[in-house]
Design an enzyme around this catalytic site. Sequence first.
Site, PDB file in Angstrom:
ATOM      1  N   ASP A 119      -9.626   4.094   3.034  1.00  0.00           N
ATOM      2  CA  ASP A 119     -10.249   5.429   3.066  1.00  0.00           C
ATOM      3  C   ASP A 119     -11.588   5.439   2.321  1.00  0.00           C
ATOM      4  O   ASP A 119     -12.422   6.323   2.539  1.00  0.00           O
ATOM      5  CB  ASP A 119      -9.303   6.489   2.479  1.00  0.00           C
ATOM      6  CG  ASP A 119      -8.802   6.192   1.070  1.00  0.00           C
ATOM      7  OD1 ASP A 119      -9.212   5.165   0.470  1.00  0.00           O
ATOM      8  OD2 ASP A 119      -7.991   7.002   0.557  1.00  0.00           O
ATOM      9  N   GLU A 120     -11.802   4.452   1.443  1.00  0.00           N
ATOM     10  CA  GLU A 120     -13.015   4.461   0.620  1.00  0.00           C
ATOM     11  C   GLU A 120     -14.292   4.212   1.419  1.00  0.00           C
ATOM     12  O   GLU A 120     -15.389   4.486   0.930  1.00  0.00           O
ATOM     13  CB  GLU A 120     -12.906   3.437  -0.519  1.00  0.00           C
ATOM     14  CG  GLU A 120     -11.780   3.765  -1.485  1.00  0.00           C
ATOM     15  CD  GLU A 120     -11.990   3.178  -2.860  1.00  0.00           C
ATOM     16  OE1 GLU A 120     -13.149   2.926  -3.237  1.00  0.00           O
ATOM     17  OE2 GLU A 120     -10.981   2.976  -3.560  1.00  0.00           O
ATOM     18  N   TYR A 143     -17.130  -2.296  -3.755  1.00  0.00           N
ATOM     19  CA  TYR A 143     -15.906  -2.636  -2.999  1.00  0.00           C
ATOM     20  C   TYR A 143     -15.911  -1.897  -1.665  1.00  0.00           C
ATOM     21  O   TYR A 143     -15.702  -2.512  -0.597  1.00  0.00           O
ATOM     22  CB  TYR A 143     -14.662  -2.257  -3.819  1.00  0.00           C
ATOM     23  CG  TYR A 143     -13.409  -2.118  -2.977  1.00  0.00           C
ATOM     24  CD1 TYR A 143     -12.785  -3.233  -2.421  1.00  0.00           C
ATOM     25  CD2 TYR A 143     -12.842  -0.856  -2.721  1.00  0.00           C
ATOM     26  CE1 TYR A 143     -11.644  -3.100  -1.633  1.00  0.00           C
ATOM     27  CE2 TYR A 143     -11.706  -0.722  -1.931  1.00  0.00           C
ATOM     28  CZ  TYR A 143     -11.111  -1.845  -1.388  1.00  0.00           C
ATOM     29  OH  TYR A 143      -9.989  -1.702  -0.603  1.00  0.00           O
TER      30      TYR A 143
HETATM   31  N1  LIG Z   1      -4.134  -0.944  -2.694  1.00  0.00           N
HETATM   32  C1  LIG Z   1      -4.581   0.091  -2.001  1.00  0.00           C
HETATM   33  O1  LIG Z   1      -4.327   1.233  -2.390  1.00  0.00           O
HETATM   34  C2  LIG Z   1      -5.376  -0.122  -0.731  1.00  0.00           C
HETATM   35  C3  LIG Z   1      -5.758   1.004   0.004  1.00  0.00           C
HETATM   36  C4  LIG Z   1      -6.459   0.817   1.196  1.00  0.00           C
HETATM   37  C5  LIG Z   1      -6.763  -0.470   1.645  1.00  0.00           C
HETATM   38  N2  LIG Z   1      -6.400  -1.544   0.891  1.00  0.00           N
HETATM   39  C6  LIG Z   1      -6.714  -2.883   1.421  1.00  0.00           C
HETATM   40  O2  LIG Z   1      -5.479  -3.564   1.603  1.00  0.00           O
HETATM   41  C7  LIG Z   1      -5.639  -4.953   1.409  1.00  0.00           C
HETATM   42  C8  LIG Z   1      -4.665  -5.456   0.352  1.00  0.00           C
HETATM   43  O3  LIG Z   1      -4.924  -4.744  -0.852  1.00  0.00           O
HETATM   44  P1  LIG Z   1      -3.978  -4.932  -2.122  1.00  0.00           P
HETATM   45  O4  LIG Z   1      -4.003  -3.668  -2.878  1.00  0.00           O
HETATM   46  O5  LIG Z   1      -2.695  -5.532  -1.723  1.00  0.00           O
HETATM   47  O6  LIG Z   1      -4.845  -5.992  -2.933  1.00  0.00           O
HETATM   48  P2  LIG Z   1      -4.389  -7.222  -3.845  1.00  0.00           P
HETATM   49  O7  LIG Z   1      -5.571  -7.514  -4.678  1.00  0.00           O
HETATM   50  O8  LIG Z   1      -3.075  -6.966  -4.479  1.00  0.00           O
HETATM   51  O9  LIG Z   1      -4.168  -8.385  -2.763  1.00  0.00           O
HETATM   52  C9  LIG Z   1      -5.237  -9.071  -2.179  1.00  0.00           C
HETATM   53  C10 LIG Z   1      -4.743 -10.446  -1.816  1.00  0.00           C
HETATM   54  O10 LIG Z   1      -5.814 -11.174  -1.234  1.00  0.00           O
HETATM   55  C11 LIG Z   1      -5.826 -12.471  -1.787  1.00  0.00           C
HETATM   56  N3  LIG Z   1      -7.196 -12.999  -1.734  1.00  0.00           N
HETATM   57  C12 LIG Z   1      -8.292 -12.566  -2.417  1.00  0.00           C
HETATM   58  N4  LIG Z   1      -9.358 -13.308  -2.112  1.00  0.00           N
HETATM   59  C13 LIG Z   1      -8.930 -14.231  -1.219  1.00  0.00           C
HETATM   60  C14 LIG Z   1      -9.583 -15.282  -0.529  1.00  0.00           C
HETATM   61  N5  LIG Z   1     -10.888 -15.550  -0.726  1.00  0.00           N
HETATM   62  N6  LIG Z   1      -8.871 -16.024   0.347  1.00  0.00           N
HETATM   63  C15 LIG Z   1      -7.543 -15.777   0.541  1.00  0.00           C
HETATM   64  N7  LIG Z   1      -6.874 -14.796  -0.102  1.00  0.00           N
HETATM   65  C16 LIG Z   1      -7.563 -14.035  -0.966  1.00  0.00           C
HETATM   66  C17 LIG Z   1      -5.351 -12.296  -3.217  1.00  0.00           C
HETATM   67  O11 LIG Z   1      -4.894 -13.515  -3.769  1.00  0.00           O
HETATM   68  C18 LIG Z   1      -4.266 -11.259  -3.028  1.00  0.00           C
HETATM   69  O12 LIG Z   1      -3.030 -11.868  -2.738  1.00  0.00           O
HETATM   70  C19 LIG Z   1      -7.103  -5.160   1.054  1.00  0.00           C
HETATM   71  O13 LIG Z   1      -7.797  -5.498   2.227  1.00  0.00           O
HETATM   72  C20 LIG Z   1      -7.550  -3.788   0.552  1.00  0.00           C
HETATM   73  O14 LIG Z   1      -8.929  -3.603   0.764  1.00  0.00           O
HETATM   74  C21 LIG Z   1      -5.724  -1.402  -0.279  1.00  0.00           C
END
Ligand SMILES: NC(=O)c1ccc[n+]([C@@H]2O[C@H](COP(=O)([O-])OP(=O)(O)OC[C@H]3O[C@@H](n4cnc5c(N)ncnc54)[C@H](O)[C@@H]3O)[C@@H](O)[C@H]2O)c1
Length: 308
Positions: A119-120, A143
């Site tokens: 959503d960001e 981000y």
């Molecule tokens: N957490 C939220 O509230 C939220 C909301 C909307 C969207 N998202 C999106 O959902 C996805 C997951 O978010 P999350 O909260 O689980 O984040 P997180 O940071 O917990 O997980 C991200 C994962 O990506 C892996 N990663 C990072 N860089 C990497 C690379 N270069 N190569 C391979 N793996 C890599 C990390 O090791 C980690 O396991 C992201 O794309 C984020 O933008 C998250």
Amino acid sequence: MGLVLVTGGAGFIGSAVVRALRARGDAVRVFDALRTGGERAHLAGLELELVVGDIRDEGAVCAAMDGVDACLHLAAESHVSRSLGDPRGFIGVNVDGTAAVLAAARRVGLPRLLHMSTDEVFGAAPPGVAFGVGDRHRPGNPYAASKAAAEALIWAWRHSFDLPVAMVRTTNNYGPRQHAEKAIPCWVRMAVEQGVVVIHGDGSPTRDWLAVEDCAAGLLAALDHFEPGAVDHLAGRDPRSNRAVAEAVAALCGGAPVRCGPARPGQDAAYALDDRASRARLGWAPCTNFAEGLAATVVWHAARCARR
Ligand SMILES: NC(=O)c1ccc[n+]([C@@H]2O[C@H](COP(=O)([O-])OP(=O)(O)OC[C@H]3O[C@@H](n4cnc5c(N)ncnc54)[C@H](O)[C@@H]3O)[C@@H](O)[C@H]2O)c1
């Protein structure tokens, strides 16, 4: 479904998605660099294949896509505060990394690629507004900008190369296995270890909260109803101010006081997604009550503090 590749599957949302896939019997391969947010422990007890690699390495992603029926692309640098200190690092992983995933998908002829966004990308939602799938991007921090740029690549590859790609955006997730620096885990740690919760600024910004298990169910529904070019929104429709959530966390941790700290740069007043069309298309709706979900989340993070 066959074999599903989950990039970022060792992270917070990724490990919930992997659990949901395994629970219904899908074979899972996780591709994860085990960077910020990613831990082997998040996958403990699950029968799956873990490939440790970096999404910027196109050859490694190609190899991981071998024999795969669908890929959920969640790997990203995801922490807004960290993005303020390392914007180009975030652009490297979230933009160049997504470009490598797209190039690999094209090379191997991947049948389905579902990209995870946020959503960001829309920036601050004015009062009473929830953004629709086609609204204009106005990202307010590095981000969010990197995720908006990744979205642009998704549509360029769809348009130019007819790549079978679709996308989901979600609101703020909460639940177990979230990185300790994120808001709710951080508030739990402060309450448990310091007896006080310090929030950014006055805590007035609002976020729409979605339990991570509900988000995972929505992502599986988007995979099952995969249509190239589709964009779906998953929202909790449960907006709460940061202060209100911090106070609820503090109350669950024994009543620690909540104090205002310095405001964080780049903080948007509110995020909101209109998910009405997606709920109808996907037959999905969240089913976790926030008070119950938050209580379980606090118990999980407090136990992690005790283990450290
Ligand atoms: N957490 C939220 O509230 C939220 C909301 C909307 C969207 N998202 C999106 O959902 C996805 C997951 O978010 P999350 O909260 O689980 O984040 P997180 O940071 O917990 O997980 C991200 C994962 O990506 C892996 N990663 C990072 N860089 C990497 C690379 N270069 N190569 C391979 N793996 C890599 C990390 O090791 C980690 O396991 C992201 O794309 C984020 O933008 C998250």
